[in-house]
Design an enzyme around this catalytic site. Structure first.
Site, PDB file in Angstrom:
ATOM      1  N   HIS A   1      -9.664   0.952  -1.072  1.00  0.00           N
ATOM      2  CA  HIS A   1      -9.566   1.617   0.223  1.00  0.00           C
ATOM      3  C   HIS A   1     -10.965   1.562   0.848  1.00  0.00           C
ATOM      4  O   HIS A   1     -11.947   1.931   0.188  1.00  0.00           O
ATOM      5  CB  HIS A   1      -9.176   3.082   0.053  1.00  0.00           C
ATOM      6  CG  HIS A   1      -7.725   3.324  -0.226  1.00  0.00           C
ATOM      7  ND1 HIS A   1      -7.059   2.729  -1.268  1.00  0.00           N
ATOM      8  CD2 HIS A   1      -6.819   4.119   0.415  1.00  0.00           C
ATOM      9  CE1 HIS A   1      -5.793   3.143  -1.251  1.00  0.00           C
ATOM     10  NE2 HIS A   1      -5.618   3.988  -0.250  1.00  0.00           N
TER      11      HIS A   1
ATOM     12  N   HIS B   1       0.861  -1.198   0.000  1.00  0.00           N
ATOM     13  CA  HIS B   1       0.000   0.000   0.000  1.00  0.00           C
ATOM     14  C   HIS B   1       0.890   1.238   0.000  1.00  0.00           C
ATOM     15  O   HIS B   1       1.295   1.729   1.048  1.00  0.00           O
ATOM     16  CB  HIS B   1      -0.923  -0.043   1.234  1.00  0.00           C
ATOM     17  CG  HIS B   1      -1.935   1.063   1.293  1.00  0.00           C
ATOM     18  ND1 HIS B   1      -3.090   0.957   2.049  1.00  0.00           N
ATOM     19  CD2 HIS B   1      -1.981   2.285   0.711  1.00  0.00           C
ATOM     20  CE1 HIS B   1      -3.791   2.085   1.922  1.00  0.00           C
ATOM     21  NE2 HIS B   1      -3.135   2.906   1.129  1.00  0.00           N
TER      22      HIS B   1
ATOM     23  N   ASP C   1       1.826   3.996   2.763  1.00  0.00           N
ATOM     24  CA  ASP C   1       0.753   4.823   2.185  1.00  0.00           C
ATOM     25  C   ASP C   1       1.312   5.970   1.334  1.00  0.00           C
ATOM     26  O   ASP C   1       1.356   5.851   0.116  1.00  0.00           O
ATOM     27  CB  ASP C   1      -0.183   5.348   3.284  1.00  0.00           C
ATOM     28  CG  ASP C   1      -1.587   5.647   2.782  1.00  0.00           C
ATOM     29  OD1 ASP C   1      -1.881   5.382   1.612  1.00  0.00           O
ATOM     30  OD2 ASP C   1      -2.417   6.147   3.592  1.00  0.00           O
ATOM     31  N   ASP C   2       1.708   7.062   1.970  1.00  0.00           N
ATOM     32  CA  ASP C   2       2.257   8.232   1.258  1.00  0.00           C
ATOM     33  C   ASP C   2       3.506   8.685   2.015  1.00  0.00           C
ATOM     34  O   ASP C   2       3.470   9.674   2.755  1.00  0.00           O
ATOM     35  CB  ASP C   2       1.221   9.360   1.218  1.00  0.00           C
ATOM     36  CG  ASP C   2      -0.048   8.918   0.518  1.00  0.00           C
ATOM     37  OD1 ASP C   2      -0.039   8.864  -0.721  1.00  0.00           O
ATOM     38  OD2 ASP C   2      -1.030   8.593   1.212  1.00  0.00           O
TER      39      ASP C   2
ATOM     40  N   HIS D   1       1.181   4.825  -2.499  1.00  0.00           N
ATOM     41  CA  HIS D   1       0.754   5.626  -3.654  1.00  0.00           C
ATOM     42  C   HIS D   1       2.004   6.301  -4.193  1.00  0.00           C
ATOM     43  O   HIS D   1       2.671   7.040  -3.457  1.00  0.00           O
ATOM     44  CB  HIS D   1      -0.261   6.690  -3.227  1.00  0.00           C
ATOM     45  CG  HIS D   1      -1.478   6.113  -2.575  1.00  0.00           C
ATOM     46  ND1 HIS D   1      -2.658   5.921  -3.246  1.00  0.00           N
ATOM     47  CD2 HIS D   1      -1.692   5.672  -1.303  1.00  0.00           C
ATOM     48  CE1 HIS D   1      -3.550   5.397  -2.426  1.00  0.00           C
ATOM     49  NE2 HIS D   1      -2.987   5.234  -1.240  1.00  0.00           N
TER      50      HIS D   1
ATOM     51  N   GLU E   1     -11.182   3.405   6.285  1.00  0.00           N
ATOM     52  CA  GLU E   1     -10.112   4.282   6.792  1.00  0.00           C
ATOM     53  C   GLU E   1     -10.814   5.375   7.596  1.00  0.00           C
ATOM     54  O   GLU E   1     -10.712   5.433   8.811  1.00  0.00           O
ATOM     55  CB  GLU E   1      -9.311   4.877   5.617  1.00  0.00           C
ATOM     56  CG  GLU E   1      -8.206   5.845   6.035  1.00  0.00           C
ATOM     57  CD  GLU E   1      -7.537   6.545   4.821  1.00  0.00           C
ATOM     58  OE1 GLU E   1      -8.116   6.542   3.721  1.00  0.00           O
ATOM     59  OE2 GLU E   1      -6.435   7.119   5.014  1.00  0.00           O
TER      60      GLU E   1
END
Ligand code: HPA
Ligand code: ZN
Length: 348
Positions: free
Chosen positions: A206, A26, A287-288, A28, A209
């Site tokens: 997703h 996961h 994630d980011d 991005h 969340e």
């Protein structure tokens, strides 16, 4: 941000976390755009950034929730224009991942963020793909690519994007769903996901969340998601937990992201232990990473520091990630053997 060259390993746990072979499921790619590269690309491409310096950019990374993050994240992505920009972005992530002993990574990209600005679909995919090919050769890091639809845009826009992806069928293993969650339920994308599966794409989404457990049910039942991205709110529905445990549906949990976006007040209040104790197939991901203070290793280190996760937990979480990957069984077996070899040899 941790630079592995500057690590001072005083405790075996830090060494264990650093060295253990990892899979990331996961991430991005637009979320791996570090302020330094953002600044450099803005200058190269003649883009106006509303920041005076790299330090200024980092200072702006205080988010109240998912939406306040997304507003800045989409703005940042505007510096990406040509194929080489996408190559450099992806290559910088891969180098970082390789330094942290990530052996396999499954990367999300958001084509609509770029095609809406007039960038061609193939510019995005080819730039990313070229870096992934170099990553396999030069860094010995395997990868898969997953295309996400932006759920705040229409289902017909998603369908148009799916059609654009068809010539790249061989480089994109699956489709996912991201962006603003609340008010944009998975069922809105039923037809697109039906079509994607018919075309041979795997599906993820997703869900849970910021959104409710009901969205996780929809991702599973309507979109037939093989994995749930985040999924931490599943604990609000005992029937759902039972289903996820029975089917061992993987959850791609992103602890530092959850704290940065206010899903939990502090990492010490994260429900990761609860998820593990319930018998869920939990994985840890970044994630980011450029926006949330860390890459995968930083997530593990923070979990150790604030939640006391131990050797056994880390082994379990990394094992789950290889199992939950979209690798073929023989490749999974190879990585699991490497993982088990590392763990049994550690400290000897
Ligand atoms: N949630 C939804 N969309 C996203 C995220 C996320 O955590 N990161 C990048 N796009
Ligand atoms: Zn995400």
């Amino acid at each position: 941000m941790v630079d592995s060259n500057q690590h001072h390993f005083s405790q075996p746990m830090e060494v264990f976390i650093h060295r253990i072979p990892k899979a990331e499921l996961h991430i991005h790619i637009e979320g791996a755009l570090e302020p330094e590269l953002m600044f450099e690309l803005a200058a190269k491409n003649g883009c106006d950034l509303p920041f005076d310096s790299v330090a200024d950019i980092r200072q702006a990374y205080e988010f109240k929730d998912l939406q306040t993050f997304l507003d800045i994240y989409y703005q940042g992505a505007e510096v990406l224009l040509d194929e080489d920009d996408f190559y450099r972005l992806t290559w910088s992530y891969l180098q970082k991942a390789a330094e942290q002993n990530v052996r396999h990574t499954e990367i999300f990209f958001d084509p609509q963020t770029h095609t809406a600005r007039g960038i061609r679909f193939e510019t995005v995919v080819q730039g990313i793909q070229r870096a992934l090919t170099d990553g396999a050769r030069q860094l010995n890091l395997s990868s898969k690519l997953i295309m996400c639809f932006l759920r705040h845009l229409s289902a017909s826009d998603a369908m148009k994007t799916l059609r654009e992806a068809l010539p790249f069928r061989h480089t994109i293993i699956g489709v996912g769903l991201d962006s603003s969650e609340v008010g944009f339920p998975p069922e809105k994308f039923r037809t697109v996901f039906d079509q994607a599966r018919q075309e041979g794409f795997l599906t993820v989404a997703h869900a849970g969340e910021e959104g409710p457990a009901e969205y996780i049910w929809q991702a599973l039942k309507v979109l037939k998601a093989s994995r749930i991205d985040h999924g931490i709110r599943c604990v609000e529905d005992a029937g759902l937990v039972k289903y996820l445990v029975k089917k061992q549906v993987p959850l791609t949990v992103c602890p530092l992201s959850n704290v940065k976006l206010g899903v939990f007040d502090h990492l010490s209040r994260h429900n990761l232990h609860q998820l593990l104790e319930l018998g869920l197939c939990v994985t840890v991901n970044s994630d980011d990473p450029a926006y949330f203070d860390g890459y995968i290793e930083d997530n593990f280190q923070a979990l150790h520091e604030h939640l006391g996760i131990d050797f056994q937990d880390i082994y379990k979480l990394t094992r789950n990630a290889f199992q939950a990957s979209f690798l073929v069984p023989a490749e999974k077996k190879k990585y699991l053997k490497e993982l088990d070899g590392f763990v049994s040899g550690f400290g000897h």
